[in-house]
Every structure is written in C-alpha cells, then in structure tokens.
Scaffold this motif. Structure first.
Motif, PDB file in Angstrom:
ATOM      1  N   VAL A 170       0.843  -1.203   0.000  1.00  0.00           N
ATOM      2  CA  VAL A 170       0.000   0.000   0.000  1.00  0.00           C
ATOM      3  C   VAL A 170       0.873   1.247   0.000  1.00  0.00           C
ATOM      4  O   VAL A 170       0.598   2.209  -0.741  1.00  0.00           O
ATOM      5  CB  VAL A 170      -0.968  -0.016   1.210  1.00  0.00           C
ATOM      6  CG1 VAL A 170      -1.618   1.345   1.416  1.00  0.00           C
ATOM      7  CG2 VAL A 170      -2.016  -1.100   1.028  1.00  0.00           C
ATOM      8  N   ASN A 171       1.937   1.245   0.807  1.00  0.00           N
ATOM      9  CA  ASN A 171       2.842   2.396   0.845  1.00  0.00           C
ATOM     10  C   ASN A 171       3.516   2.622  -0.501  1.00  0.00           C
ATOM     11  O   ASN A 171       3.692   3.764  -0.933  1.00  0.00           O
ATOM     12  CB  ASN A 171       3.885   2.228   1.948  1.00  0.00           C
ATOM     13  CG  ASN A 171       3.296   2.372   3.331  1.00  0.00           C
ATOM     14  OD1 ASN A 171       2.236   2.972   3.513  1.00  0.00           O
ATOM     15  ND2 ASN A 171       3.965   1.810   4.315  1.00  0.00           N
ATOM     16  N   GLU A 172       3.910   1.547  -1.173  1.00  0.00           N
ATOM     17  CA  GLU A 172       4.521   1.668  -2.507  1.00  0.00           C
ATOM     18  C   GLU A 172       3.533   2.271  -3.497  1.00  0.00           C
ATOM     19  O   GLU A 172       3.898   3.128  -4.293  1.00  0.00           O
ATOM     20  CB  GLU A 172       4.994   0.297  -2.996  1.00  0.00           C
ATOM     21  CG  GLU A 172       6.204  -0.245  -2.289  1.00  0.00           C
ATOM     22  CD  GLU A 172       6.503  -1.694  -2.648  1.00  0.00           C
ATOM     23  OE1 GLU A 172       5.855  -2.253  -3.574  1.00  0.00           O
ATOM     24  OE2 GLU A 172       7.379  -2.278  -2.011  1.00  0.00           O
ATOM     25  N   LEU A 173       2.287   1.820  -3.451  1.00  0.00           N
ATOM     26  CA  LEU A 173       1.265   2.372  -4.346  1.00  0.00           C
ATOM     27  C   LEU A 173       1.009   3.835  -4.058  1.00  0.00           C
ATOM     28  O   LEU A 173       0.870   4.653  -4.973  1.00  0.00           O
ATOM     29  CB  LEU A 173      -0.035   1.572  -4.239  1.00  0.00           C
ATOM     30  CG  LEU A 173      -0.026   0.170  -4.829  1.00  0.00           C
ATOM     31  CD1 LEU A 173      -1.311  -0.556  -4.465  1.00  0.00           C
ATOM     32  CD2 LEU A 173       0.148   0.219  -6.337  1.00  0.00           C
ATOM     33  N   THR A 174       0.948   4.173  -2.782  1.00  0.00           N
ATOM     34  CA  THR A 174       0.710   5.560  -2.386  1.00  0.00           C
ATOM     35  C   THR A 174       1.877   6.439  -2.827  1.00  0.00           C
ATOM     36  O   THR A 174       1.660   7.543  -3.364  1.00  0.00           O
ATOM     37  CB  THR A 174       0.535   5.660  -0.854  1.00  0.00           C
ATOM     38  OG1 THR A 174      -0.530   4.780  -0.472  1.00  0.00           O
ATOM     39  CG2 THR A 174       0.208   7.064  -0.415  1.00  0.00           C
ATOM     40  N   ASP A 175       3.089   5.957  -2.646  1.00  0.00           N
ATOM     41  CA  ASP A 175       4.261   6.727  -3.071  1.00  0.00           C
ATOM     42  C   ASP A 175       4.283   6.903  -4.591  1.00  0.00           C
ATOM     43  O   ASP A 175       4.621   7.971  -5.096  1.00  0.00           O
ATOM     44  CB  ASP A 175       5.559   6.030  -2.615  1.00  0.00           C
ATOM     45  CG  ASP A 175       5.747   6.097  -1.125  1.00  0.00           C
ATOM     46  OD1 ASP A 175       5.069   6.904  -0.450  1.00  0.00           O
ATOM     47  OD2 ASP A 175       6.586   5.316  -0.609  1.00  0.00           O
ATOM     48  N   ALA A 176       3.908   5.856  -5.314  1.00  0.00           N
ATOM     49  CA  ALA A 176       3.869   5.927  -6.777  1.00  0.00           C
ATOM     50  C   ALA A 176       2.834   6.931  -7.240  1.00  0.00           C
ATOM     51  O   ALA A 176       3.055   7.668  -8.223  1.00  0.00           O
ATOM     52  CB  ALA A 176       3.589   4.546  -7.373  1.00  0.00           C
ATOM     53  N   GLN A 177       1.703   7.006  -6.557  1.00  0.00           N
ATOM     54  CA  GLN A 177       0.668   7.968  -6.927  1.00  0.00           C
ATOM     55  C   GLN A 177       1.122   9.391  -6.659  1.00  0.00           C
ATOM     56  O   GLN A 177       0.780  10.300  -7.405  1.00  0.00           O
ATOM     57  CB  GLN A 177      -0.631   7.677  -6.156  1.00  0.00           C
ATOM     58  CG  GLN A 177      -1.321   6.445  -6.630  1.00  0.00           C
ATOM     59  CD  GLN A 177      -2.542   6.098  -5.774  1.00  0.00           C
ATOM     60  OE1 GLN A 177      -2.730   6.664  -4.692  1.00  0.00           O
ATOM     61  NE2 GLN A 177      -3.343   5.155  -6.249  1.00  0.00           N
ATOM     62  N   HIS A 178       1.886   9.595  -5.605  1.00  0.00           N
ATOM     63  CA  HIS A 178       2.349  10.940  -5.288  1.00  0.00           C
ATOM     64  C   HIS A 178       3.442  11.421  -6.238  1.00  0.00           C
ATOM     65  O   HIS A 178       3.618  12.627  -6.403  1.00  0.00           O
ATOM     66  CB  HIS A 178       2.863  10.996  -3.836  1.00  0.00           C
ATOM     67  CG  HIS A 178       1.754  10.988  -2.836  1.00  0.00           C
ATOM     68  ND1 HIS A 178       1.560   9.927  -1.993  1.00  0.00           N
ATOM     69  CD2 HIS A 178       0.763  11.884  -2.565  1.00  0.00           C
ATOM     70  CE1 HIS A 178       0.512  10.175  -1.219  1.00  0.00           C
ATOM     71  NE2 HIS A 178       0.006  11.358  -1.549  1.00  0.00           N
ATOM     72  N   THR A 179       4.181  10.509  -6.840  1.00  0.00           N
ATOM     73  CA  THR A 179       5.244  10.922  -7.761  1.00  0.00           C
ATOM     74  C   THR A 179       4.714  11.165  -9.171  1.00  0.00           C
ATOM     75  O   THR A 179       5.410  11.744  -9.984  1.00  0.00           O
ATOM     76  CB  THR A 179       6.361   9.856  -7.821  1.00  0.00           C
ATOM     77  OG1 THR A 179       5.815   8.600  -8.210  1.00  0.00           O
ATOM     78  CG2 THR A 179       7.072   9.738  -6.485  1.00  0.00           C
ATOM     79  N   CYS A 180       3.512  10.692  -9.454  1.00  0.00           N
ATOM     80  CA  CYS A 180       2.934  10.899 -10.798  1.00  0.00           C
ATOM     81  C   CYS A 180       2.348  12.253 -10.979  1.00  0.00           C
ATOM     82  O   CYS A 180       1.994  13.010 -10.232  1.00  0.00           O
ATOM     83  CB  CYS A 180       1.849   9.843 -11.063  1.00  0.00           C
ATOM     84  SG  CYS A 180       2.520   8.202 -11.261  1.00  0.00           S
TER      85      CYS A 180
END
Length: 145
Positions: free
Chosen positions: A135-145
């Motif tokens: 979940v943290n990886e997905l959240t981080d990926a969404q914030h970098t997009c």
C-alpha cells in the motif's frame, strides 16, 4: 466497517503497538537471558541443553535480534521467521508433552499450544507488514505521478 475502525487499522500508531506487543515477549525473555544468567542457565540445564552458556547466549541473540527486526521493521519477515523456528524448537525440546506424564504433560501441552498461537501471530504480522508495504509503494507511486 466503520470509518474510525478503518482509520485505526491503517494508522501507524496501531501498527507500532501491534509490533511492540509481539516483540515485548521476546525482548523481555532475551534481556532476562543476558541479565539473569543464573536462572537462565538453570532453565537450560533443566531442558538438558549443554553447554548451558552457549544455548543461553544463542537464545538471547535470536530473541534480541528478532525483536529488533520486528520493532524497527528491518527484515520483519526474518525476525518473525526466526522466532517461529525458535518457538517450534522450544516445543520439540522443552514442551514435548507427548513424552511426559500428567500433570507435567498437561502444563507443557498448554505451553505448546500457546507457542503455536504466537507463531500464528508472527505469521499474521508478516502478512500485514507485506501488505502495508505494498500500500505504501502504491501511495508513493501515486504521489510521484
């Protein structure tokens, strides 16, 4: 599921509390093996483990290192796995109720069952940690997009 329950389950604080609760048992046992060697050596002798100093300090290292892994989420899977193996070995070596007679067999059986339940908790901790990381990886990926 109520929102407040969902928020609690997703909180960093509850995740920390869960890790502390599981690690407390092993951390306190590891510290006892280092700080109260006389009683720890007696436990090792009673279990037939010789040389007592080697088994005592090896146990302390496993308990303390694994607690560190759980508390600080550094190789959580390794700490939980090491503790699970430690508990299984404890059942086979110390709480082998199938070789004992009553009432000691009953007491050892209850300890063995308790160890099995804690192993389930350690496995659950690994599963939860794995999915929290995803979940943290997905959240981080969404914030970098």
């Amino acid at each position: 599921m109520p929102v407040f329950v969902k928020n609690m389950l997703e909180s960093r604080w509850l995740w920390l509390i869960a890790r502390c609760c599981l690690a407390f048992l092993f951390l306190s046992s590891g510290l006892a093996k280092v700080l109260d060697t006389e009683n720890s050596f007696q436990e090792m002798r009673a279990a037939g483990l010789e040389p007592t100093w080697l088994f005592n300090y090896a146990s302390a290292i496993v308990l303390l290192f694994s607690s560190y892994c759980i508390l600080f989420q550094k190789y959580l899977w390794l700490g939980a796995g090491a503790l699970s193996v430690f508990l299984l070995l404890t059942i086979l070596i110390v709480h082998n109720f199938w070789t004992m007679s009553a009432p000691q067999a009953t007491i050892s059986m209850y300890f063995a069952f308790e160890h099995i339940a804690v192993i389930g908790g350690l496995i659950s901790l690994c599963i939860a940690g794995h999915y929290r990381n995803k979940v943290n990886e997905l959240t981080d990926a969404q914030h970098t997009c």
